[in-house]
Design a protein around this motif. Structure first.
Motif, short mmCIF file in Angstrom:
data_model
loop_
_atom_site.label_atom_id
_atom_site.label_comp_id
_atom_site.label_asym_id
_atom_site.label_seq_id
_atom_site.Cartn_x
_atom_site.Cartn_y
_atom_site.Cartn_z
N ASP A 1 0.85 -1.19 0.00
CA ASP A 1 0.00 0.00 0.00
C ASP A 1 0.88 1.24 0.00
O ASP A 1 1.70 1.42 0.91
N GLY A 2 0.72 2.09 -1.02
CA GLY A 2 1.49 3.33 -1.07
C GLY A 2 1.92 3.68 -2.47
O GLY A 2 1.28 3.30 -3.46
N THR A 3 3.04 4.40 -2.56
CA THR A 3 3.61 4.79 -3.85
C THR A 3 4.92 4.03 -4.05
O THR A 3 5.30 3.19 -3.22
N LYS A 4 5.63 4.34 -5.13
CA LYS A 4 6.85 3.60 -5.45
C LYS A 4 7.91 3.73 -4.36
O LYS A 4 8.59 2.76 -4.02
N ASP A 5 8.06 4.92 -3.78
CA ASP A 5 9.12 5.17 -2.81
C ASP A 5 8.66 5.14 -1.36
O ASP A 5 9.48 4.96 -0.46
N ASN A 6 7.36 5.36 -1.13
CA ASN A 6 6.84 5.42 0.23
C ASN A 6 5.66 4.46 0.34
O ASN A 6 4.60 4.71 -0.20
N SER B 1 3.94 0.71 2.57
CA SER B 1 3.99 -0.37 3.56
C SER B 1 3.68 -1.66 2.83
O SER B 1 2.82 -1.71 1.95
N SER B 2 4.38 -2.71 3.18
CA SER B 2 4.15 -4.02 2.58
C SER B 2 4.12 -5.04 3.70
O SER B 2 4.65 -4.83 4.80
N GLY B 3 3.49 -6.16 3.42
CA GLY B 3 3.39 -7.17 4.47
C GLY B 3 2.86 -8.49 3.95
O GLY B 3 2.56 -8.64 2.76
N SER B 4 2.75 -9.43 4.85
CA SER B 4 2.24 -10.75 4.51
C SER B 4 1.31 -11.23 5.62
O SER B 4 1.37 -10.75 6.76
N GLN B 5 0.45 -12.15 5.26
CA GLN B 5 -0.48 -12.75 6.20
C GLN B 5 -0.49 -14.26 5.98
O GLN B 5 -0.63 -14.72 4.86
N LYS B 6 -0.32 -15.02 7.07
CA LYS B 6 -0.34 -16.48 6.99
C LYS B 6 -1.35 -17.00 8.02
O LYS B 6 -1.23 -16.68 9.21
#
Length: 214
Positions: free
Chosen positions: A82-87, A89-94
């Motif tokens: 979620d965001g733009t190319k430089d700024n 947040s990323s994540g994973s869910q298991k």
């Protein structure tokens, strides 16, 4: 089957507090909002193929009709950005599920050790554990990484139908291939899963079946 979704929007303006934005030093999520204000923001979810293993036992009621049950374990994995190319947040869910299937099978055709059948039933699953990770990046630099347990532990109900073929390697033991379709009902939780993104799923089951009864 896997699934993904992409949403584009424009970030709202966030008021930066304090000189040189020092207030968000411990809150990179706020910093991402500040740096992305007024820019086009993309939210992307990618749900990976579910992985399921299990053990089933079939009980033969008649020469053609049998019921089947057992226990299954399923791992659901998803990625988010979620965001733009430089700024961003990323994540994973298991998420880990334990389930109990209940199916009725009708043998339509049999020749020596080979049989062709139709199957229908339901699967009740319980989410027993889950974990999410989040990584925050500002101006291309990783600012923070965090992980937490998933609090929601919903029940998941689905119905299924399939056509299958089984070859008996022993009198009561056979290997089978079973293409089918499943429909997953809304578990009414806040979790984002492939079951919600694509409630109607096509699947291919391979396994070994032990049959008891007549």
């Amino acid at each position: 089957m896997g699934a993904s979704s992409v949403t584009n929007s424009t970030a709202t303006y966030v008021e930066a507090v304090g000189p040189d934005n020092v207030i968000w030093a411990d809150n990179p999520q706020l910093g991402i909002g500040i740096f992305n204000q007024g820019k086009s923001v993309k939210t992307e979810y990618k749900h990976r193929l579910p992985v399921r293993v299990g053990f089933n036992v079939a009980y033969r009621l008649t020469d053609r009709l049998s019921v089947e049950s057992g226990v299954s374990y399923t791992r659901l994995s998803s990625d988010m950005k979620d965001g733009t190319k430089d700024n961003y947040s990323s994540g994973s869910q298991k998420l880990d599920y334990i389930g109990v299937p209940l199916n009725v099978k009708y043998r339509a055709f049999g020749y020596r050790r080979l049989s062709v059948y139709a199957s229908a039933g339901l699967l009740t699953e319980k989410c027993v554990s889950g974990k999410t990770t989040h990584e925050y990046v500002i101006s291309g630099e990783k600012k923070k990484h965090e992980a937490e347990d998933v609090a929601a532990k919903p029940w998941q109900l689905s119905v299924n139908a399939a056509l299958g073929a089984q070859f008996d390697v022993l009198r009561n033991v056979g290997v089978y291939v079973e293409p089918g379709v499943s429909y997953y009902f809304d578990d009414r939780s806040t979790l984002s899963t492939i079951y919600k993104e694509k409630p109607l799923n096509f699947n291919l089951n391979l396994g070994v079946r032990y049959t008891i009864g007549k």
